[in-house]
Design a protein around this motif. Structure first.
Motif, PDB file in Angstrom:
ATOM      1  N   PRO A  83       0.820  -1.154   0.024  1.00  0.00           N
ATOM      2  CA  PRO A  83      -0.021   0.032  -0.005  1.00  0.00           C
ATOM      3  C   PRO A  83       1.027   1.246  -0.040  1.00  0.00           C
ATOM      4  O   PRO A  83       1.991   1.060   0.414  1.00  0.00           O
ATOM      5  N   GLU A  84       0.202   2.281  -0.368  1.00  0.00           N
ATOM      6  CA  GLU A  84       1.186   3.534  -0.438  1.00  0.00           C
ATOM      7  C   GLU A  84       1.402   4.133   0.763  1.00  0.00           C
ATOM      8  O   GLU A  84       2.427   4.802   1.037  1.00  0.00           O
ATOM      9  N   LYS A  85       0.476   4.105   1.865  1.00  0.00           N
ATOM     10  CA  LYS A  85       1.113   4.631   3.215  1.00  0.00           C
ATOM     11  C   LYS A  85       0.920   3.894   4.413  1.00  0.00           C
ATOM     12  O   LYS A  85       1.031   4.235   5.283  1.00  0.00           O
ATOM     13  N   THR A  86       0.529   2.690   4.023  1.00  0.00           N
ATOM     14  CA  THR A  86       0.894   1.645   5.280  1.00  0.00           C
ATOM     15  C   THR A  86       1.593   0.529   5.087  1.00  0.00           C
ATOM     16  O   THR A  86       2.039   0.348   3.859  1.00  0.00           O
TER      17      THR A  86
END
Length: 208
Positions: A83-86
């Motif tokens: 994922p991009e932010k996790t």
């Protein structure tokens, strides 16, 4: 040298020769007996020394392929999620036909959880069984190492790699509810999750 001494020396030589012949005969007999009763394929498992050798062989094979997790290169594409932010994570494939062979020898409630013991065995294509994962209410509540030697399982399955398939320990239940809500899985060295026999069925059967 007197005649009496010559007679004694002659007798001593004859005794030495006789003992030497007897020793050679015993060595040959023991060698033939060893070959017939221990190393013969039909008798190897039943002999004391042969059984010990076989158990040592099982142990070396059983431990040699453990504690090394691996993931096939072609599986990374389908199992790695970034994922991009996790945080990134790996998925553990689970399907209806992914079931580990095994048995829950003991599965009963204790004051703060469950007492478990048994064995679990997975196909060679799935790697080696490494951990028993206990899940309750979709949350992992316990992990037991699969590190107990089970020569009875290896013998029954005629599979040396099935020697280190046993587990034993206690898990702590997170839910203060009646009944059984725990599901068990086997985590393999190739990062696959296989369903195990039902702990709840075992608990209900034991309670009857």
């Amino acid at each position: 040298m007197t005649a009496h001494e010559r007679i004694n020396n002659s007798a001593a030589k004859k005794i030495s020769i006789a003992l030497g012949v007897l020793l050679i005969f015993m060595m040959l007999s023991n060698l033939l007996s060893w070959s017939a009763n221990i190393t013969a394929a039909a008798n190897l498992k039943g002999s004391v020394i042969g059984g010990a050798i076989q158990n040592a062989f099982y142990q070396s094979l059983g431990r040699g392929a453990t504690s090394k997790f691996s993931l096939a290169q072609e599986e990374i594409f389908s199992r790695l999620v970034v994922p991009e932010k996790t945080p990134a994570y790996l998925t553990l494939p689970r399907s209806a036909d992914s079931v580990a062979m095994g048995s829950i020898d003991q599965g009963f409630k204790v004051d703060k959880g469950w007492k478990l013991s048994g064995w679990t065995y997975v196909p060679e294509s799935a790697g080696t069984a490494e951990f028993v994962i206990a899940v309750e209410n979709e949350k992992v509540i316990g992990v037991l190492a699969i590190d107990v030697e089970r020569p009875d399982v290896a013998k029954a399955l005629n599979a040396p790699r099935a020697l280190r398939t046993g587990y034993s320990g206690q898990i702590t239940s997170q839910l203060d509810t009646e009944g059984c809500k725990v599901t068990l899985y086997t985590l393999t060295s190739s990062l696959k999750l296989l369903a195990m026999p039902s702990l709840c069925d075992k608990a209900n059967h034991s309670a009857q």
